[in-house]
Write a protein that holds these residues in place. Structure first.
Motif, PDB file in Angstrom:
ATOM      1  N   VAL A  62       4.438 -11.993  -9.652  1.00  0.00           N
ATOM      2  CA  VAL A  62       3.587 -11.577  -8.549  1.00  0.00           C
ATOM      3  C   VAL A  62       4.017 -10.477  -7.486  1.00  0.00           C
ATOM      4  O   VAL A  62       5.441 -10.618  -7.305  1.00  0.00           O
ATOM      5  CB  VAL A  62       3.084 -12.809  -7.680  1.00  0.00           C
ATOM      6  CG1 VAL A  62       2.150 -12.410  -6.679  1.00  0.00           C
ATOM      7  CG2 VAL A  62       2.569 -13.814  -8.450  1.00  0.00           C
ATOM      8  N   VAL A  63       3.315  -9.400  -7.275  1.00  0.00           N
ATOM      9  CA  VAL A  63       3.676  -8.452  -6.193  1.00  0.00           C
ATOM     10  C   VAL A  63       3.046  -8.825  -4.959  1.00  0.00           C
ATOM     11  O   VAL A  63       1.643  -8.687  -5.130  1.00  0.00           O
ATOM     12  CB  VAL A  63       3.496  -7.145  -6.728  1.00  0.00           C
ATOM     13  CG1 VAL A  63       3.787  -6.152  -5.943  1.00  0.00           C
ATOM     14  CG2 VAL A  63       4.137  -6.905  -8.224  1.00  0.00           C
ATOM     15  N   PHE A  64       3.546  -8.780  -3.861  1.00  0.00           N
ATOM     16  CA  PHE A  64       2.876  -9.009  -2.467  1.00  0.00           C
ATOM     17  C   PHE A  64       3.121  -7.783  -1.816  1.00  0.00           C
ATOM     18  O   PHE A  64       4.159  -7.075  -1.841  1.00  0.00           O
ATOM     19  CB  PHE A  64       3.599 -10.056  -1.698  1.00  0.00           C
ATOM     20  CG  PHE A  64       3.489 -11.453  -2.189  1.00  0.00           C
ATOM     21  CD1 PHE A  64       2.355 -12.269  -1.966  1.00  0.00           C
ATOM     22  CD2 PHE A  64       4.280 -12.076  -3.273  1.00  0.00           C
ATOM     23  CE1 PHE A  64       1.993 -13.550  -2.610  1.00  0.00           C
ATOM     24  CE2 PHE A  64       4.077 -13.214  -3.656  1.00  0.00           C
ATOM     25  CZ  PHE A  64       3.041 -14.021  -3.407  1.00  0.00           C
ATOM     26  N   ASN A  65       2.069  -7.404  -1.015  1.00  0.00           N
ATOM     27  CA  ASN A  65       2.122  -6.148  -0.153  1.00  0.00           C
ATOM     28  C   ASN A  65       2.640  -6.712   1.265  1.00  0.00           C
ATOM     29  O   ASN A  65       2.235  -7.712   1.663  1.00  0.00           O
ATOM     30  CB  ASN A  65       0.661  -5.604   0.078  1.00  0.00           C
ATOM     31  CG  ASN A  65       0.031  -5.015  -1.213  1.00  0.00           C
ATOM     32  OD1 ASN A  65       0.888  -4.613  -2.071  1.00  0.00           O
ATOM     33  ND2 ASN A  65      -1.130  -5.332  -1.375  1.00  0.00           N
ATOM     34  N   ILE A  66       3.845  -6.142   1.766  1.00  0.00           N
ATOM     35  CA  ILE A  66       4.375  -6.382   3.065  1.00  0.00           C
ATOM     36  C   ILE A  66       4.062  -5.266   3.973  1.00  0.00           C
ATOM     37  O   ILE A  66       4.223  -3.956   3.540  1.00  0.00           O
ATOM     38  CB  ILE A  66       5.817  -6.458   2.739  1.00  0.00           C
ATOM     39  CG1 ILE A  66       6.065  -7.678   1.748  1.00  0.00           C
ATOM     40  CG2 ILE A  66       6.363  -6.861   4.119  1.00  0.00           C
ATOM     41  CD1 ILE A  66       5.502  -9.025   2.347  1.00  0.00           C
ATOM     42  N   LYS A  67       3.687  -5.235   5.099  1.00  0.00           N
ATOM     43  CA  LYS A  67       3.540  -4.365   6.216  1.00  0.00           C
ATOM     44  C   LYS A  67       2.319  -3.349   5.762  1.00  0.00           C
ATOM     45  O   LYS A  67       2.400  -2.037   5.612  1.00  0.00           O
ATOM     46  CB  LYS A  67       4.863  -3.690   6.545  1.00  0.00           C
ATOM     47  CG  LYS A  67       4.586  -2.890   7.949  1.00  0.00           C
ATOM     48  CD  LYS A  67       5.700  -1.966   8.327  1.00  0.00           C
ATOM     49  CE  LYS A  67       5.251  -0.993   9.130  1.00  0.00           C
ATOM     50  NZ  LYS A  67       4.678   0.216   8.497  1.00  0.00           N
ATOM     51  N   GLY A  68       1.144  -3.899   5.421  1.00  0.00           N
ATOM     52  CA  GLY A  68      -0.057  -2.849   4.960  1.00  0.00           C
ATOM     53  C   GLY A  68       0.329  -2.180   3.965  1.00  0.00           C
ATOM     54  O   GLY A  68      -0.129  -0.911   3.619  1.00  0.00           O
ATOM     55  N   ASN A  69       1.284  -2.677   2.770  1.00  0.00           N
ATOM     56  CA  ASN A  69       1.425  -2.216   1.394  1.00  0.00           C
ATOM     57  C   ASN A  69       2.667  -1.112   1.897  1.00  0.00           C
ATOM     58  O   ASN A  69       2.764  -0.213   0.721  1.00  0.00           O
ATOM     59  CB  ASN A  69       0.145  -1.731   0.992  1.00  0.00           C
ATOM     60  CG  ASN A  69       0.232  -1.339  -0.549  1.00  0.00           C
ATOM     61  OD1 ASN A  69       1.199  -1.895  -1.305  1.00  0.00           O
ATOM     62  ND2 ASN A  69      -0.763  -0.657  -1.256  1.00  0.00           N
ATOM     63  N   ASP A  70       3.216  -0.967   2.924  1.00  0.00           N
ATOM     64  CA  ASP A  70       4.387  -0.092   3.098  1.00  0.00           C
ATOM     65  C   ASP A  70       5.323  -0.581   2.048  1.00  0.00           C
ATOM     66  O   ASP A  70       6.511   0.519   1.677  1.00  0.00           O
ATOM     67  CB  ASP A  70       4.764   0.138   4.572  1.00  0.00           C
ATOM     68  CG  ASP A  70       3.768   1.062   5.177  1.00  0.00           C
ATOM     69  OD1 ASP A  70       2.808   1.706   4.637  1.00  0.00           O
ATOM     70  OD2 ASP A  70       3.845   0.871   6.496  1.00  0.00           O
ATOM     71  N   TYR A  71       5.501  -1.738   1.988  1.00  0.00           N
ATOM     72  CA  TYR A  71       6.499  -2.291   1.278  1.00  0.00           C
ATOM     73  C   TYR A  71       6.163  -3.356   0.073  1.00  0.00           C
ATOM     74  O   TYR A  71       5.027  -3.701   0.265  1.00  0.00           O
ATOM     75  CB  TYR A  71       7.645  -3.119   2.333  1.00  0.00           C
ATOM     76  CG  TYR A  71       8.275  -2.068   3.159  1.00  0.00           C
ATOM     77  CD1 TYR A  71       9.740  -1.791   2.927  1.00  0.00           C
ATOM     78  CD2 TYR A  71       7.665  -1.613   4.422  1.00  0.00           C
ATOM     79  CE1 TYR A  71      10.303  -0.940   3.657  1.00  0.00           C
ATOM     80  CE2 TYR A  71       8.311  -0.964   5.156  1.00  0.00           C
ATOM     81  CZ  TYR A  71       9.542  -0.447   4.808  1.00  0.00           C
ATOM     82  OH  TYR A  71      10.201   0.235   5.660  1.00  0.00           O
ATOM     83  N   ARG A  72       6.983  -3.573  -0.868  1.00  0.00           N
ATOM     84  CA  ARG A  72       6.575  -4.484  -1.854  1.00  0.00           C
ATOM     85  C   ARG A  72       7.544  -5.670  -2.045  1.00  0.00           C
ATOM     86  O   ARG A  72       8.787  -5.410  -2.069  1.00  0.00           O
ATOM     87  CB  ARG A  72       6.291  -3.824  -3.117  1.00  0.00           C
ATOM     88  CG  ARG A  72       5.153  -2.621  -3.241  1.00  0.00           C
ATOM     89  CD  ARG A  72       3.819  -3.463  -3.294  1.00  0.00           C
ATOM     90  NE  ARG A  72       2.766  -2.519  -3.502  1.00  0.00           N
ATOM     91  CZ  ARG A  72       1.941  -2.163  -4.489  1.00  0.00           C
ATOM     92  NH1 ARG A  72       2.528  -2.581  -5.676  1.00  0.00           N
ATOM     93  NH2 ARG A  72       0.866  -1.404  -4.216  1.00  0.00           N
ATOM     94  N   LEU A  73       7.096  -6.671  -2.090  1.00  0.00           N
ATOM     95  CA  LEU A  73       7.908  -8.129  -2.691  1.00  0.00           C
ATOM     96  C   LEU A  73       7.640  -8.393  -3.993  1.00  0.00           C
ATOM     97  O   LEU A  73       6.412  -8.901  -4.304  1.00  0.00           O
ATOM     98  CB  LEU A  73       7.729  -9.108  -1.515  1.00  0.00           C
ATOM     99  CG  LEU A  73       8.500 -10.333  -1.775  1.00  0.00           C
ATOM    100  CD1 LEU A  73       9.882 -10.272  -1.819  1.00  0.00           C
ATOM    101  CD2 LEU A  73       8.065 -11.252  -0.618  1.00  0.00           C
ATOM    102  N   VAL A  74       8.446  -8.535  -4.895  1.00  0.00           N
ATOM    103  CA  VAL A  74       8.059  -8.937  -6.319  1.00  0.00           C
ATOM    104  C   VAL A  74       8.947 -10.345  -6.587  1.00  0.00           C
ATOM    105  O   VAL A  74      10.000 -10.301  -6.305  1.00  0.00           O
ATOM    106  CB  VAL A  74       8.778  -7.857  -7.397  1.00  0.00           C
ATOM    107  CG1 VAL A  74       8.517  -8.582  -8.699  1.00  0.00           C
ATOM    108  CG2 VAL A  74       8.334  -6.547  -7.438  1.00  0.00           C
TER     109      VAL A  74
END
Length: 110
Positions: A62-74
């Motif tokens: 799963v990929v999460f958007n962090i800070k409005g999609n500026d960062y990604r968390l896999v």
């Protein structure tokens, strides 16, 4: 859910110290951690109910958007054992350089 390893989130935040994104990213990662800690996900659709903007990238990724999609968390999720494994965290630009399905902890695009 049990999250392995929170240290990764903290270290990433520390790398941003002194930047304009530091406070927003730290806040977003802290919120994500505490929300997921309380989650009871049994399948990928449960993740999407909580995070409509998350991307399901296979049976466990799963990929999460962090800070409005500026960062990604896999992450990889073991639904049966209720464990979330952090696999990668970085900027959206660096995310475009990795293979989400095979990236593993300790491998960074930059």
């Amino acid at each position: 859910m049990r999250i392995i390893a929170r240290k990764t989130l903290r270290q990433f935040g520390e790398r941003l110290k002194g930047t304009k994104d530091y406070k927003a990213v730290k806040s977003a990662l802290d919120a994500w951690f505490h929300e997921v800690l309380r989650a009871d996900w049994k399948k990928p659709t449960d993740v999407l109910k909580a995070y409509a903007n998350a991307s399901i990238m296979g049976p466990d990724r799963v990929v999460f958007n962090i800070k409005g999609n500026d960062y990604r968390l896999v992450v990889a999720i073991n639904y049966r054992h209720q464990i979330v494994f952090i696999k990668w965290l970085g900027t959206h630009a660096d995310y475009d350089k990795i293979d989400v399905k095979t990236v593993r902890y300790g491998h960074y695009a930059n």
